[in-house]
Design a protein around this motif. Structure first.
Motif, PDB file in Angstrom:
ATOM      1  N   GLU A 107      46.968  43.594  30.325  1.00  0.00           N
ATOM      2  CA  GLU A 107      46.184  44.913  31.337  1.00  0.00           C
ATOM      3  C   GLU A 107      46.496  46.078  30.793  1.00  0.00           C
ATOM      4  N   ALA A 108      47.207  46.394  29.775  1.00  0.00           N
ATOM      5  CA  ALA A 108      47.306  47.481  29.211  1.00  0.00           C
ATOM      6  C   ALA A 108      46.325  47.681  28.061  1.00  0.00           C
ATOM      7  N   PHE A 109      45.653  46.442  27.681  1.00  0.00           N
ATOM      8  CA  PHE A 109      44.463  46.629  26.865  1.00  0.00           C
ATOM      9  C   PHE A 109      43.358  46.764  27.630  1.00  0.00           C
ATOM     10  N   LEU A 110      43.355  46.055  28.640  1.00  0.00           N
ATOM     11  CA  LEU A 110      42.061  45.856  29.744  1.00  0.00           C
ATOM     12  C   LEU A 110      42.333  46.453  30.880  1.00  0.00           C
ATOM     13  N   PRO A 111      42.346  47.782  30.918  1.00  0.00           N
ATOM     14  CA  PRO A 111      42.537  48.418  32.247  1.00  0.00           C
ATOM     15  C   PRO A 111      41.237  48.086  33.342  1.00  0.00           C
ATOM     16  N   SER A 112      41.259  48.861  34.566  1.00  0.00           N
ATOM     17  CA  SER A 112      40.138  48.535  35.023  1.00  0.00           C
ATOM     18  C   SER A 112      39.044  49.593  34.562  1.00  0.00           C
ATOM     19  N   ILE A 143      35.228  40.791  38.903  1.00  0.00           N
ATOM     20  CA  ILE A 143      34.154  41.611  38.172  1.00  0.00           C
ATOM     21  C   ILE A 143      33.086  42.170  39.313  1.00  0.00           C
ATOM     22  N   VAL A 144      32.728  43.192  39.229  1.00  0.00           N
ATOM     23  CA  VAL A 144      31.745  43.710  40.304  1.00  0.00           C
ATOM     24  C   VAL A 144      30.534  44.010  39.441  1.00  0.00           C
ATOM     25  N   LEU A 145      29.210  43.496  39.606  1.00  0.00           N
ATOM     26  CA  LEU A 145      28.348  43.909  38.880  1.00  0.00           C
ATOM     27  C   LEU A 145      27.041  44.583  39.891  1.00  0.00           C
ATOM     28  N   PHE A 165      20.271  48.042  43.598  1.00  0.00           N
ATOM     29  CA  PHE A 165      19.526  47.259  44.507  1.00  0.00           C
ATOM     30  C   PHE A 165      20.343  46.241  45.144  1.00  0.00           C
ATOM     31  N   PHE A 166      21.461  45.772  44.264  1.00  0.00           N
ATOM     32  CA  PHE A 166      22.380  44.840  44.766  1.00  0.00           C
ATOM     33  C   PHE A 166      23.638  45.005  44.220  1.00  0.00           C
ATOM     34  N   THR A 167      24.589  44.302  44.829  1.00  0.00           N
ATOM     35  CA  THR A 167      26.170  44.406  44.221  1.00  0.00           C
ATOM     36  C   THR A 167      26.759  42.975  44.262  1.00  0.00           C
ATOM     37  N   LEU A 168      27.124  42.300  43.349  1.00  0.00           N
ATOM     38  CA  LEU A 168      27.528  40.903  43.249  1.00  0.00           C
ATOM     39  C   LEU A 168      28.967  41.045  42.789  1.00  0.00           C
ATOM     40  N   GLY A 169      29.915  40.276  43.580  1.00  0.00           N
ATOM     41  CA  GLY A 169      31.182  40.117  43.006  1.00  0.00           C
ATOM     42  C   GLY A 169      31.317  38.571  42.461  1.00  0.00           C
ATOM     43  N   ILE A 170      31.912  38.770  41.177  1.00  0.00           N
ATOM     44  CA  ILE A 170      32.081  37.551  40.250  1.00  0.00           C
ATOM     45  C   ILE A 170      33.580  37.414  40.044  1.00  0.00           C
ATOM     46  N   GLU A 171      33.893  36.171  40.440  1.00  0.00           N
ATOM     47  CA  GLU A 171      35.068  35.501  39.793  1.00  0.00           C
ATOM     48  C   GLU A 171      34.887  34.684  38.559  1.00  0.00           C
ATOM     49  N   ALA A 172      35.404  35.386  37.319  1.00  0.00           N
ATOM     50  CA  ALA A 172      34.941  35.023  36.181  1.00  0.00           C
ATOM     51  C   ALA A 172      36.195  34.324  35.272  1.00  0.00           C
ATOM     52  N   ASN A 173      36.030  33.857  34.390  1.00  0.00           N
ATOM     53  CA  ASN A 173      37.289  33.703  33.365  1.00  0.00           C
ATOM     54  C   ASN A 173      36.714  33.453  32.044  1.00  0.00           C
ATOM     55  N   SER A 174      37.702  33.653  31.163  1.00  0.00           N
ATOM     56  CA  SER A 174      37.423  33.469  29.687  1.00  0.00           C
ATOM     57  C   SER A 174      38.448  32.564  28.924  1.00  0.00           C
ATOM     58  N   GLN A 212      16.476  51.201  33.337  1.00  0.00           N
ATOM     59  CA  GLN A 212      17.208  50.140  34.344  1.00  0.00           C
ATOM     60  C   GLN A 212      18.818  50.174  34.100  1.00  0.00           C
ATOM     61  N   ILE A 213      19.745  50.402  34.774  1.00  0.00           N
ATOM     62  CA  ILE A 213      21.132  50.307  34.536  1.00  0.00           C
ATOM     63  C   ILE A 213      21.770  49.059  35.174  1.00  0.00           C
ATOM     64  N   VAL A 214      22.711  48.570  34.440  1.00  0.00           N
ATOM     65  CA  VAL A 214      23.583  47.598  34.983  1.00  0.00           C
ATOM     66  C   VAL A 214      24.975  48.148  34.761  1.00  0.00           C
ATOM     67  N   LYS A 215      25.816  47.966  35.953  1.00  0.00           N
ATOM     68  CA  LYS A 215      27.189  48.555  35.862  1.00  0.00           C
ATOM     69  C   LYS A 215      28.262  47.398  36.208  1.00  0.00           C
ATOM     70  N   ILE A 216      29.084  47.214  35.201  1.00  0.00           N
ATOM     71  CA  ILE A 216      30.037  46.259  35.361  1.00  0.00           C
ATOM     72  C   ILE A 216      31.439  46.950  35.764  1.00  0.00           C
ATOM     73  N   LEU A 217      31.843  46.653  36.528  1.00  0.00           N
ATOM     74  CA  LEU A 217      33.278  47.118  36.868  1.00  0.00           C
ATOM     75  C   LEU A 217      34.350  45.998  37.055  1.00  0.00           C
ATOM     76  N   THR A 218      35.263  46.174  36.390  1.00  0.00           N
ATOM     77  CA  THR A 218      36.468  45.359  36.316  1.00  0.00           C
ATOM     78  C   THR A 218      37.708  46.071  37.343  1.00  0.00           C
ATOM     79  N   GLN A 219      37.714  45.878  38.394  1.00  0.00           N
ATOM     80  CA  GLN A 219      38.319  46.429  39.584  1.00  0.00           C
ATOM     81  C   GLN A 219      40.013  45.910  39.497  1.00  0.00           C
TER      82      GLN A 219
END
Length: 474
Positions: A291-296, A358-360, A372-381, A333-340
């Motif tokens: 989390e310290a490396f990858l904060p919101s 992730i919110v896109l 235009f729209f907001t997507l909520g994505i449950e992702a994993n790596s 055009q802009i794509v915003k990626i939010l890690t909440q």
């Protein structure tokens, strides 16, 4: 210490809380006999133990207590010491220490073999008469119940290991005199070694313990934050020393932001299996480091100029939903990626995944305020832990969108699965490099370097929690 050997970092850990489980520490440092032996050997050198042995007052001790309390030796005093004008240790060596568990596995026995050569002068012969002396000091390391650390509970010369011999036989007149000196040394040497060397061994042990504690408490850089361990308690496990550690996370200003206390979450400590030492870290501590490396954060990408192929694909996908909306997409055009939320590390059979919410958002241009729209994505790596020298590294491979939700839409209600593939590809192209860039610095494991090692190894282990009326330790 040879620099080519490796140590093992174990990110070990915990699927469920056991009912009535005993408290477990955030981290455990396990030190094998190799570390104990080499650290104590170095401390003995630093405390000039060899010089202490070379300065043993052999002659004055024999004159003060010539018979060593044994009446049969009393008759030797005048006939021997009157002919000895000089008696001194001419060379001294501390041989390789041996570390082994006590019979009850509650203490560690440290055997310190000594190899000494003493010489004496007599008017009967011009050359120095040399005597070879071998003995062994035995020290016992135990747990100090009133404090967190360990203690040297006893230290004594093991008289049963004493061997004294004449290095070179001389004339028939000198040999009996040398035998007399050796008989006097048999009771005197163990007492002398205990009185002169044991205080040095005790001081060396205390400094070894302080040095190890200093290494343990050294701050570990985690991005701009620091992870710091502190000693909770100590234990003897077989021929190993186990240090149970607390942990806290500090920000760049040194302010404590999170403290990890003992927990009911199970933490299994794997055996060393030949490794000199290991560090096992509880999963919540590992998660905090990630989390310290990858904060919101919010990442904005001008898609058409940075990833033009994905921009075309996104436009085609939106066109299926609304041709009018697709036509409004401009070159800015802009794509915003939010890690909440903070990502969570999930372990399974030696592998790890990093799950994150992730919110896109997709904006027609850089001038509009509503997406235009907001997507909520449950992702994993896939999370790949590895070591590079003495650095612990983490790299994320691929991103999969396990679930995708339509949070809001300004163009029309639609099935978000239509955009799953393109949304995933945008995350792979934009978010994944950004996160791996933050993780690239790694976590420097200074304790590895400070103990004299240049390489480390790491692996993950997961223990599935099972509810029992009372827990059992593996």
């Amino acid at each position: 210490m040879a620099s080519s050997r490796t140590f093992t970092l174990l990110c070990g850990l915990l699927a469920a809380t056991l009912v009535r489980a005993t408290l477990n520490p955030p981290a455990v440092l396990l030190l094998g006999p190799e570390i104990i032996r080499e650290k104590l050997t170095q401390e003995l050198k630093d405390h000039d133990a060899i010089q202490i042995l070379q300065d043993l007052p052999l002659l004055s001790t024999l004159r003060e207590e010539p018979a060593g309390g044994i009446p049969i030796l009393g008759s030797l005093v005048n006939s021997v010491l009157n002919h000895v004008i000089w008696l001194k240790v001419t060379s001294a060596n501390i041989m390789e220490l041996q570390v082994q568990p006590s019979a009850d596995n509650q203490e560690l026995i440290v055997n310190i073999p000594l190899d000494l050569v003493a010489g004496f002068n007599t008017p009967l012969v011009k050359s120095i008469v040399e005597i070879h002396m071998e003995t062994e000091v035995q020290a016992t390391i135990g747990v100090e119940t009133s404090k967190k650390g360990l203690t040297l509970s006893s230290c004594s010369d093991n008289g049963r290991s004493l061997r004294i011999s004449l290095l070179k036989k001389l004339s028939f007149m000198v040999n009996p005199l040398a035998n007399g000196v050796m008989k006097l040394l048999v009771p005197a040497l163990p007492k002398l070694v205990k009185s002169q060397l044991c205080p040095v061994i005790e001081a060396a042990f205390e400094d070894m313990q302080k040095d190890l504690l200093h290494l343990v408490e050294a701050p570990v850089s985690v991005s701009s934050d620091h992870l710091q361990f502190d000693l909770l308690s100590s234990a003897i496990k077989g021929d190993n020393i186990q240090l149970n550690l607390g942990a806290k996370l500090l920000d760049s200003q040194g302010t404590e932001t999170k403290r990890f206390g003992e927990s009911a979450a199970s933490l299994t400590i794997p055996a060393l299996d030949g490794a000199p030492f290991s560090l096992t870290v509880r999963q919540d501590v590992v998660n905090a480091a990630v989390e310290a490396f990858l904060p919101s954060e919010e990442l904005a990408v001008m898609l058409d100029s940075v990833l033009p192929e994905l921009a075309l694909r996104l436009k085609s996908s939106i066109k299926v939903i609304s041709e009018k909306a697709a036509a409004q997409l401009g070159r800015t055009q802009i794509v915003k990626i939010l890690t909440q939320e903070a990502p969570a590390l999930l372990l399974d059979k030696g592998s790890a995944k990093l799950a994150q919410m992730i919110v896109l958002e997709v904006f027609a241009s850089n001038e509009v305020r509503r997406p235009f729209f907001t997507l909520g994505i449950e992702a994993n790596s896939e999370a790949q832990f590895f070591t590079k020298g003495t650095q612990l590294m983490l790299n994320l491979n691929e991103i999969s969108s396990d679930r995708i939700h339509l949070m809001n839409s300004d163009i029309a209600l639609f099935d978000p699965e239509i955009l799953k593939d393109i949304a995933t590809d945008i995350l792979v192209a934009a978010l994944l490099p950004n996160q791996n860039g933050k993780l690239r610095a790694g976590i420097p494991l200074s304790i590895v370097r400070d103990l004299g090692f240049t390489e480390a190894s790491s692996f993950l282990t997961k223990v599935s929690g099972v509810k029992h009326p009372a827990p059992r330790r593996a």
